[in-house]
Design an enzyme around this catalytic site. Structure first.
Site, PDB file in Angstrom:
ATOM      1  N   ASP A 151       0.835  -1.206   0.000  1.00 26.71           N
ATOM      2  CA  ASP A 151       0.000   0.000   0.000  1.00 26.71           C
ATOM      3  C   ASP A 151       0.873   1.260   0.000  1.00 26.71           C
ATOM      4  O   ASP A 151       0.549   2.258  -0.645  1.00 26.71           O
ATOM      5  CB  ASP A 151      -0.924   0.000   1.229  1.00 26.71           C
ATOM      6  N   HIS A 179      -5.112  -3.611   5.541  1.00 28.35           N
ATOM      7  CA  HIS A 179      -4.564  -3.960   4.236  1.00 28.35           C
ATOM      8  C   HIS A 179      -5.640  -4.492   3.303  1.00 28.35           C
ATOM      9  O   HIS A 179      -5.461  -5.483   2.613  1.00 28.35           O
ATOM     10  CB  HIS A 179      -3.436  -4.996   4.418  1.00 28.35           C
TER      11      HIS A 179
END
Length: 331
Positions: A151, A179
Site C-alpha cells: 500500500d 490492508h
C-alpha cells in the site's frame, strides 16, 4: 549467520520473493517451504552466484521442522491468490487455515524469529498468528508483522505520477489502518517532502491506493493477482527488518502490528479503538522499538477515511480471533 524462510515459496509471490532474498547480501541461508515444487525452485535459485545457500522442503520427511528450525526471519506469502470477483474476505477460510498451520510451525521450531505475514486477508491472518503464538506461550508482539508495504509502495508510485517526481522512493507517505479496501488510509497530508494533490484528484487517488489490487486482478484477466509488486514490497520490508536487526538506526516503515504489545502502541490503540493497526514503526534489533502516532495529526478528510477503517477492522480482527480459537472442523 542469518537464516531466512519463505513459507509458500513456490507460489506467485513466493518465487519472486525468494529470488530477491537470494540476491540479498543480508541473507546467508534461505530455506524454502511449500506443499509442491519447492525442491525445484530451490535448485533453480541455488545456481545464482550470491552467498545465500538455498534449501527446499516439502511437508514430507519433517520438511516444516527442517525449514523452520533456526530461522531468524520467516516470511509467509502462502495461500491461494485472489481471482476476479473475489474479495479478500472470500479467501479467508482457505488462507486462515494455511496460516494457522504455518504459525504452529513457527511456535514450535523458530519461536524467536521475526514473522512477516503477507497471506491475505492480513487484517485477519495477523490476529490468527498472534492467537496461535499466545497459546504456545511464545508471542512477542514486537516480532509479529503484517506486511502492508504494498500500500505504501502504491501510494509512492501513484503520487509521483501526479507530482512529477521521477524517483517515487524519494517520497515517504504514511499509509495506515489495515490492508484491504477502505481499511487502507493514505495520509498524504503527512508526506515528506510535502506534496500538493489537486482537490479534484484526491478522491480518485485515495481509491486507487485502496483498491490497487483490483486494478492488477482486472489487468491480468483472471490469470492472477498482484504477485510481483507484492514480492517486491515483502522483500523491501524484510530487508528493513534485517538491517535494523543488524544494528542500522533510523529505519521506519508502516506495518500492521498488535498495538498494546509494542512501545507507544497503547496510546494509538486507545485513539483508534482496535488492537491491530498499521502505523509507521521504528525498527531495531528487538523488532518494533516504537509505534509512531500519525493518527492524531490526520486532517479532516483523512479522519473520515479512518472512521470507515476502524469499522472494517473491528470485524476483520474479530473474525481472525474467532477462527484461531474455534477453527471450523476439518472435512
Amino acid at each position: 549467520m542469518v537464516k531466512a524462510v519463505v513459507a509458500g515459496a513456490s507460489g506467485g509471490i513466493g518465487q519472486p520473493l525468494s529470488l530477491l532474498l537470494k540476491n540479498s547480501p543480508l541473507v546467508d541461508e534461505l530455506a524454502l517451504y511449500d506443499v509442491v515444487n519447492t525442491p525445484g525452485v530451490a535448485a533453480d535459485l541455488s545456481h545464482i552466484s550470491s552467498k545465500a545457500v538455498v534449501t527446499g522442503y516439502l511437508p514430507s520427511d519433517d520438511g516444516l521442522k527442517k525449514a523452520f528450525t533456526g530461522a531468524d526471519i520467516v516470511v509467509i506469502p502462502a495461500g491461494i491468490p485472489r481471482k476476479p470477483g473475489m474479495t479478500r474476505d472470500d479467501l479467508f477460510k482457505i488462507n486462515a487455515g494455511i496460516v494457522k498451520g504455518l504459525i504452529e510451525g513457527v511456535a514450535q521450531y523458530s519461536p524467536k524469529a521475526y514473522v512477516l505475514v503477507i497471506s491475505n486477508p492480513v487484517n485477519s491472518t495477523v490476529p490468527i498468528a498472534a492467537e496461535v503464538l499466545k497459546k504456545a506461550g511464545v508471542f512477542d508482539p514486537k516480532k509479529l508483522f503484517g506486511v502492508t508495504t504494498l500500500d505504501v509502495v502504491r501510494a509512492e508510485t501513484f503520487v509521483a505520477s501526479i507530482t512529477g517526481e521521477k524517483d517515487p522512493q524519494k517520497l515517504t507517505i504514511p499509509v495506515i489502518g489495515g490492508h484491504s479496501g477502505e481499511t487502507i488510509v493514505p495520509l498524504f497530508s503527512q508526506a515528506t517532502p510535502s506534496v500538493e494533490i489537486p482537490s479534484e484528484k484526491l478522491d480518485a487517488l485515495v481509491n486507487r491506493v485502496q483498491f490497487g489490487g483490483d486494478e492488477v486482478v482486472k489487468a491480468k484477466d483472471g490469470a492472477g493477482s498482484a504477485t510481483l509488486s507484492m514480492a517486491y514490497a515483502g522483500f523491501r520490508f524484510a530487508e528493513k527488518v534485517l538491517k535494523a536487526a543488524a544494528g542500522e538506526k533510523g529505519i521506519t516503515e508502516p506495518s500492521y502490528v498488535y498495538l498494546p504489545g509494542v512501545p507507544g502502541g497503547d496510546v494509538i490503540a486507545k485513539t483508534v479503538g482496535v488492537e491491530y493497526f498499521s502505523v509507521p514503526i521504528e525498527l531495531g534489533p528487538s523488532g518494533v522499538e516504537k509505534a509512531v502516532d500519525v493518527v492524531s495529526k490526520a486532517n479532516d478528510h483523512e479522519k473520515k477515511l479512518l472512521e470507515a477503517a476502524y469499522k472494517g477492522l473491528k470485524d476483520n480482527i474479530a473474525k481472525g480471533v474467532d477462527f484461531a480459537n474455534s477453527p471450523p472442523p476439518q472435512k
